[in-house]
Design a protein around this motif. Structure first.
Motif, PDB file in Angstrom:
ATOM      1  N   ALA A  79      59.578  62.640  39.168  1.00  0.00           N
ATOM      2  CA  ALA A  79      58.417  62.737  40.050  1.00  0.00           C
ATOM      3  C   ALA A  79      57.419  61.634  39.735  1.00  0.00           C
ATOM      4  O   ALA A  79      57.441  61.031  38.657  1.00  0.00           O
ATOM      5  N   ARG A 104      56.371  56.989  47.951  1.00  0.00           N
ATOM      6  CA  ARG A 104      57.646  57.612  48.336  1.00  0.00           C
ATOM      7  C   ARG A 104      58.696  56.546  48.631  1.00  0.00           C
ATOM      8  O   ARG A 104      59.865  56.675  48.224  1.00  0.00           O
ATOM      9  N   SER A 137      61.031  60.059  45.268  1.00  0.00           N
ATOM     10  CA  SER A 137      60.935  61.256  44.420  1.00  0.00           C
ATOM     11  C   SER A 137      59.772  62.106  44.913  1.00  0.00           C
ATOM     12  O   SER A 137      59.048  61.733  45.838  1.00  0.00           O
ATOM     13  N   ASP A 138      59.586  63.253  44.267  1.00  0.00           N
ATOM     14  CA  ASP A 138      58.400  64.047  44.545  1.00  0.00           C
ATOM     15  C   ASP A 138      57.151  63.234  44.204  1.00  0.00           C
ATOM     16  O   ASP A 138      57.159  62.406  43.283  1.00  0.00           O
ATOM     17  N   ASP A 191      61.924  60.071  55.996  1.00  0.00           N
ATOM     18  CA  ASP A 191      61.819  61.510  55.797  1.00  0.00           C
ATOM     19  C   ASP A 191      61.562  62.249  57.103  1.00  0.00           C
ATOM     20  O   ASP A 191      60.765  61.807  57.941  1.00  0.00           O
ATOM     21  N   TYR A 228      58.280  66.887  49.768  1.00  0.00           N
ATOM     22  CA  TYR A 228      58.234  66.232  48.467  1.00  0.00           C
ATOM     23  C   TYR A 228      56.795  66.069  47.970  1.00  0.00           C
ATOM     24  O   TYR A 228      56.558  65.838  46.787  1.00  0.00           O
TER      25      TYR A 228
END
Length: 379
Positions: A208, A308, A313-314, A343, A348
């Motif tokens: 993250a 992102r 990742s988160d 996305d 996320y």
């Protein structure tokens, strides 16, 4: 049994103790059967190891889970009173202090106005404030304090105990060795954003990015269970990514940095220095504050989308603004999705769980983690 086989058995026992302690630390409250299943250990091994750990006072039983038919399983957790660590977060105008127990719970916290000065007197006063804080917390046995961690808004060389650079504090190459000697406990130092990220993600196995939205904007990259620091301890300086050409001037002197658009100070300055008041005015639909917030969210959405695209990742929003952001996440996610190429949703993007004094708590938790590691060898 020969010595070699005895050593192998001892290593296996220590390995089981370590895995069990880490598992309980991560899960907070867990049954013996859940430990056995989660770690693929035999029930006799779990029973023996947990009995030892209870006898040593490292873990304890705290009631029972709801029955699913049959005898109710006992809850196991780390001891809440065996030992503690303390954390200090130093900013330009304040210090935040916390006490954290073995479970990773913040048991006491305070924030005091104290303008930073690179002087002996400042650090002597800091030590006195911490002593007073510990005395007021009811921890009279100082042997129970594992250590004191101190976070700074800047680049830290932990091995040499040097604050390499801090734009926020306007200092460079500050030796912290004298500070370490002032305390009667072990001392650790860390960057504030890294500390906050550790408080948030220390028990996570998922990669993250942590975006710290405090009076300065920083961040941390959590990769393979660790904070990625970079070659010169300068990773995740997200506040100094270029967001807008010919934009506002950042405190670092450059133009158009993320920090100039996404810092908490941008919001608190509009409300006489109070971030809480800013969000109160927002709740009351004050048009001036709604306009500021609209622009802020748009710039934050661009920043999140950039992170992102880079890390895939988160993205966790923390810092001072992170403590207030949950109510506005739906609006922010819609704005982020507008900029996204890949996305279809923005699940996320998450708000932080540790909402107050995260930097102080994170550096304090380093001592808790060290104790959990070393307690393996207490036998």
């Amino acid at each position: 049994m020969d010595a070699g086989m005895k050593n192998q058995e001892k290593k296996a026992d220590l390995g089981s103790r370590q895995r069990i302690l880490k598992y309980i630390s991560k899960e907070k409250e867990v049954s013996r059967s859940e430990i056995a299943k989660g770690l693929s250990l035999s029930m006799p091994t779990v029973l023996a190891m947990t009995k030892e750990l209870i006898t040593e006072g490292i873990i304890e039983e705290v009631g029972a889970f709801e029955s699913t038919g049959g005898r109710r399983a006992k809850k196991l957790t780390l001891s809440g009173s065996l030992g503690y660590s303390a954390g200090i977060d130093i900013t330009a105008n304040h210090i935040g202090m916390v006490i954290v127990n073995l479970r990773g719970e913040v048991t006491e916290k305070v924030r005091l106005r104290m303008k930073f000065q690179n002087t002996l007197e400042y650090f002597e006063n800091l030590v006195k404030k911490m002593d007073d804080f510990l005395a007021g917390s009811g921890i009279y046995d100082r042997q129970k304090i594992f250590g004191v961690g101190i976070s700074f808004p800047g680049i830290i060389d932990r091995e040499k105990e040097i604050l390499v650079r801090s734009h926020a504090l306007q200092v460079e190459n500050v030796s912290l060795k004298n500070v370490s000697q002032m305390f009667c406990f072990p001392v650790l130092y860390e960057n504030d954003a890294n500390s906050a990220a550790w408080a948030e993600m220390r028990n996570s196995s998922k990669d993250a990015v942590y975006l710290s939205l405090s009076n300065t904007v920083g961040g941390a990259i959590f990769l393979n269970g660790r904070i990625y620091e970079g070659n010169a301890y300068r990773s995740a300086e997200f506040g100094h990514m270029l967001l807008k050409i010919n934009g506002r001037r950042c405190y670092c002197g450059r133009i158009g940095c993320v920090d100039a658009y996404c810092s908490a100070k941008l919001l608190s300055d509009a409300a006489d220095g109070s971030l809480a008041r800013f969000f109160q005015e927002l709740d009351e639909e004050n048009q001036k504050f709604l306009h500021i917030w609209d622009e802020y969210l748009e710039d934050l959405a661009l920043t999140v989308n950039n992170l992102r695209n880079i890390f895939d990742s988160d993205v966790i929003l923390g810092g001072y603004v992170g403590g207030f952001i949950e109510k506005y996440m739906s609006d922010l996610r819609k704005r982020v999705l507008k900029y996204s190429m890949f996305d279809q949703d923005v699940t996320y993007l998450k708000g932080c769980q540790v909402k107050q004094e995260a930097s102080a708590a994170g550096i304090a938790m380093k001592f808790i983690d060290h104790y959990i590691e070393s307690a393996v060898f207490a036998k």
